[in-house]
Design a protein around this motif. Structure first.
Motif, PDB file in Angstrom:
ATOM      1  N   ARG A  42     -12.489 -11.919 -25.449  1.00 26.80           N
ATOM      2  CA  ARG A  42     -13.460 -11.607 -24.406  1.00 26.80           C
ATOM      3  C   ARG A  42     -14.861 -11.334 -24.964  1.00 26.80           C
ATOM      4  O   ARG A  42     -15.863 -11.714 -24.364  1.00 26.80           O
ATOM      5  N   THR A  72     -12.599 -11.452 -15.469  1.00 30.32           N
ATOM      6  CA  THR A  72     -12.231 -10.040 -15.602  1.00 30.32           C
ATOM      7  C   THR A  72     -10.781  -9.795 -15.194  1.00 30.32           C
ATOM      8  O   THR A  72     -10.160  -8.843 -15.657  1.00 30.32           O
ATOM      9  N   ARG A  73     -10.243 -10.676 -14.358  1.00 32.09           N
ATOM     10  CA  ARG A  73      -8.863 -10.504 -13.894  1.00 32.09           C
ATOM     11  C   ARG A  73      -7.835 -10.882 -14.962  1.00 32.09           C
ATOM     12  O   ARG A  73      -6.644 -10.546 -14.837  1.00 32.09           O
ATOM     13  N   GLU A  82      -5.731 -10.649 -18.153  1.00 28.49           N
ATOM     14  CA  GLU A  82      -5.268  -9.526 -18.970  1.00 28.49           C
ATOM     15  C   GLU A  82      -5.484  -9.814 -20.449  1.00 28.49           C
ATOM     16  O   GLU A  82      -5.131 -10.885 -20.944  1.00 28.49           O
ATOM     17  N   CYS A  83      -6.061  -8.859 -21.157  1.00 29.73           N
ATOM     18  CA  CYS A  83      -6.335  -9.003 -22.585  1.00 29.73           C
ATOM     19  C   CYS A  83      -5.691  -7.877 -23.378  1.00 29.73           C
ATOM     20  O   CYS A  83      -5.432  -6.790 -22.857  1.00 29.73           O
ATOM     21  N   CYS A  84      -5.465  -8.131 -24.658  1.00 30.06           N
ATOM     22  CA  CYS A  84      -4.988  -7.098 -25.575  1.00 30.06           C
ATOM     23  C   CYS A  84      -6.138  -6.132 -25.880  1.00 30.06           C
ATOM     24  O   CYS A  84      -7.287  -6.395 -25.533  1.00 30.06           O
ATOM     25  N   LYS A  85      -5.837  -5.040 -26.553  1.00 28.28           N
ATOM     26  CA  LYS A  85      -6.871  -4.075 -26.925  1.00 28.28           C
ATOM     27  C   LYS A  85      -7.918  -4.694 -27.834  1.00 28.28           C
ATOM     28  O   LYS A  85      -9.063  -4.244 -27.885  1.00 28.28           O
ATOM     29  N   LYS A 128      -3.979 -12.398 -23.429  1.00 34.15           N
ATOM     30  CA  LYS A 128      -2.559 -12.238 -23.728  1.00 34.15           C
ATOM     31  C   LYS A 128      -1.794 -13.560 -23.676  1.00 34.15           C
ATOM     32  O   LYS A 128      -0.802 -13.735 -24.381  1.00 34.15           O
TER      33      LYS A 128
END
Length: 212
Positions: free
Chosen positions: A143, A151-152, A154-157, A162
């Motif tokens: 990102r 923005t919707r 989902e990403c890892c920290k 993902k």
């Protein structure tokens, strides 16, 4: 050895390859994007290489290779192995093909090679390990480097998506073209991967974070 002399169009990308002559400009810096396709037994059967100007991230040349006799063993994408015209393809032994690639890289004083999921290509081309390999995916799937990631999603920290960060979904995301499909021909895929680099808009030095 000849750089492709025709205008090739992939899904969204046109690339003009000049007849074989040195386009090297000592005031410019160049890099290469490489893609490989393999047989069912995981041997390299084709290699696509595109030469790009680092100031624009746009292509200036390239070459498509088919490895003989390895390609005869067949692979998942053998059906698109010969979609480029015969006169624009070099079919030869692996040894001769890699010598030719090294000559092309030397012609443009290239030190840096980019690839998408670069470890795959790096591991399959040990003859080119003396070059600086960087992974396009290391920027495209994160990102903080790809502002096109919704923005919707989902990403890892770490900021990495993902799932769904292969060439096809990332290209669709950046271009807005949901009809785009990855061809899985080594040359056309290399062209599309360079287009991802262009659309991301980062300086070539940024790819050092994806160094293999």
């Amino acid at each position: 050895m000849g750089i492709l002399s025709k205008l090739f169009k992939t899904n969204n990308t046109s690339i003009q390859m000049e007849p074989r002559k040195s386009l090297y400009d000592e005031n410019s810096v160049y890099f290469a994007v490489i893609d490989t396709e393999t047989t069912w037994s995981d041997e390299v059967m084709s290699i696509g290489i595109v030469i790009a100007d680092a100031s624009t991230n746009k292509p200036i040349g390239g070459q498509y290779y088919i490895i003989s006799p390895t390609y005869r063993k067949g692979g998942m994408y053998s059906g698109v192995l010969n979609i480029l015209k015969t006169q624009n393809t070099i079919t030869n032994s692996r040894r001769n093909v890699l010598a030719d690639i090294k000559s092309l890289l030397s012609e443009y004083h290239i030190e840096k090679i980019l690839a998408y999921n670069a470890k795959f290509d790096f591991n399959h081309l040990p003859e080119l390990r003396n070059y600086e390999w960087c992974d396009i995916m290391r920027l495209a799937a994160y990102r903080q480097y790809n502002s096109s990631i919704p923005t919707r999603v989902e990403c890892c920290k770490t900021g990495r998506i993902k799932k769904g960060y292969g060439v096809e979904p990332i290209y669709q995301m950046l271009s807005g073209d949901r009809k785009y499909r990855e061809i899985h021909n080594a040359f056309t895929d290399a062209v599309d991967e360079l287009k991802i680099v262009e659309m991301l808009g980062h300086d070539i030095s940024t790819y050092e974070i994806g160094r293999i």
